[in-house]
Scaffold this motif. Structure first.
Motif, PDB file in Angstrom:
ATOM      1  N   ILE A 192       0.975  -1.067  -0.133  1.00  0.00           N
ATOM      2  CA  ILE A 192       0.018   0.047   0.099  1.00  0.00           C
ATOM      3  C   ILE A 192       0.973   1.213   0.083  1.00  0.00           C
ATOM      4  N   VAL A 235      -4.916   5.070   5.471  1.00  0.00           N
ATOM      5  CA  VAL A 235      -3.966   3.719   5.603  1.00  0.00           C
ATOM      6  C   VAL A 235      -4.312   2.730   6.531  1.00  0.00           C
ATOM      7  N   ALA A 281      -5.253  -0.954   5.333  1.00  0.00           N
ATOM      8  CA  ALA A 281      -4.234  -2.002   5.767  1.00  0.00           C
ATOM      9  C   ALA A 281      -5.020  -3.288   6.412  1.00  0.00           C
ATOM     10  N   LEU A 331       0.153  -1.790  12.039  1.00  0.00           N
ATOM     11  CA  LEU A 331       1.125  -0.975  11.329  1.00  0.00           C
ATOM     12  C   LEU A 331       2.198  -0.660  12.271  1.00  0.00           C
ATOM     13  N   CYS A 372       3.285  -3.903   7.871  1.00  0.00           N
ATOM     14  CA  CYS A 372       1.728  -4.130   8.011  1.00  0.00           C
ATOM     15  C   CYS A 372       1.924  -5.700   8.276  1.00  0.00           C
ATOM     16  N   VAL A 399       3.988  -0.720   3.607  1.00  0.00           N
ATOM     17  CA  VAL A 399       3.080   0.301   3.431  1.00  0.00           C
ATOM     18  C   VAL A 399       3.740   1.588   3.843  1.00  0.00           C
TER      19      VAL A 399
END
Length: 349
Positions: free
Chosen positions: A152, A187, A191, A195, A221, A231
């Motif tokens: 991502i 995010v 996700a 994170l 992630c 990410v």
């Protein structure tokens, strides 16, 4: 949901006049009682929206007609959010505020506790997660059509010449502090797992500003479904154009949200990258982009593209009126975003 929520709007800058007030006017679950601002324009805007009351001030104290109000919306500069939210909650008012809702994690934690103690709803305008483009991406991810999620990437390009508030240089890392919440909640929403910040690179301004030239954040992630994936959040504040994008790389598709235009483009895996698949990618990308301009583009021109604010205000009204949970935009979510901001600012490898 019974009687409409009686609300006062505080701060009459661009966000309030172009997002909050039009959204309030369109929602039958709100009744705008009054407007509050430190500038003389407060009377003009009160007349424009047929408000019963207005007050030229920068505080919520000693405003007699606030007794008629159930909730406060806040669209003032970030440094004023904490004291305004605290006062509103102490006065027994539900609060919907612009991000970021506090300047320190300690302030954020205090407001979360105060809202809970008072039994009041505290919501934060994390709106882009409800935009049409984001919702379509989330639907595709949930359907499984992307296959395994590989990465991502959130990308912001910001032209320093674009319309910007006068106060942003007063914030920690300037414009980063005001705009990064959008990328953190997006995010976090997309996700597929927790994170962990691995790296935070901050490049100083070449324009002698507090706002840096660029910030690059790298996360790990950890997903039970897809394993570990990268990410990234990359923000450049000295670009020649302004673009906000969030891209998901899957086994089967690439999905890209054009945040400013509220456009979602989904492109299939191009395999061997032959001439045929290159042409297919170009055709699909341009067709999806321009076809969506006939919906979001026209709304943008008319000033009716709400970028998910309509959902935010509907959820807040329902929670304040019925006492139900405020999903995705509550103070706990905002506190998590606030912690991500301060972690990025203070990160040391």
């Amino acid at each position: 949901m019974g009687k409409p929520l009686k609300v006062a709007a505080v701060g009459l800058g661009w966000v309030t006049t172009h997002r909050h007030l039009p959204t309030l006017r369109e929602n039958p679950h709100y009744q705008l009682i009054g407007v509050i601002d430190s500038q003389a324009r407060v009377q003009t805007i009160a007349q424009q929206y047929n408000c019963t009351h207005f007050q030229q001030t920068d505080t919520l104290e000693n405003i007699p007609w606030l007794d008629e109000v159930d909730a406060i919306t806040i669209g003032t500069p970030p440094k004023t959010h904490y004291p305004l939210i605290k006062t509103a909650l102490q006065l027994g008012k539900h609060v919907l505020t612009e991000k970021p809702f506090a300047m320190t994690v300690a302030e954020g934690e205090e407001l979360v506790t105060l809202a809970k103690t008072q039994g009041l709803t505290l919501g934060i305008v994390h709106n882009f997660q409800f935009a049409s483009s984001t919702q379509r991406l989330l639907h595709d991810i949930k359907s499984g059509c992307f296959g395994k999620i590989k990465a991502i990437v959130a990308q912001q390009l910001s032209n320093p010449r674009r319309r910007l508030p006068a106060w942003y240089e007063q914030l920690p890392l300037g414009l980063f502090y005001d705009e990064s919440p959008h990328f953190f909640y997006l995010v976090s929403k997309i996700a597929p797992g927790s994170l962990k910040l691995l790296q935070s690179d901050i490049f100083p301004s070449t324009l002698k500003q507090v706002t840096p030239a660029a910030i690059n954040l790298q996360y790990q992630c950890d997903s039970t479904e897809f394993g570990t994936l990268p990410v990234s959040i990359n923000m450049n504040f000295e670009a020649p154009i302004s673009e906000w994008h969030l891209t998901v790389y899957g086994e089967n598709y690439l999905g890209d949200i054009d945040i400013f235009r509220d456009i979602y483009i989904r492109l299939p895996n191009d395999g061997l990258h032959t001439t045929r698949t290159v042409i297919r990618t170009s055709a699909l990308a341009t067709w999806q982009h321009w076809s969506q301009h006939f919906t979001s583009g026209i709304k943008h021109l008319r000033g009716t593209l709400r970028y998910g604010n309509d959902v935010v205000f509907s959820r807040f009204a329902e929670a304040a009126i019925t006492g139900c949970e405020l999903e995705d935009i509550d103070a706990i979510n905002a506190l998590s975003v606030l912690k991500m901001q301060h972690e990025a600012i203070g990160f040391h490898r």
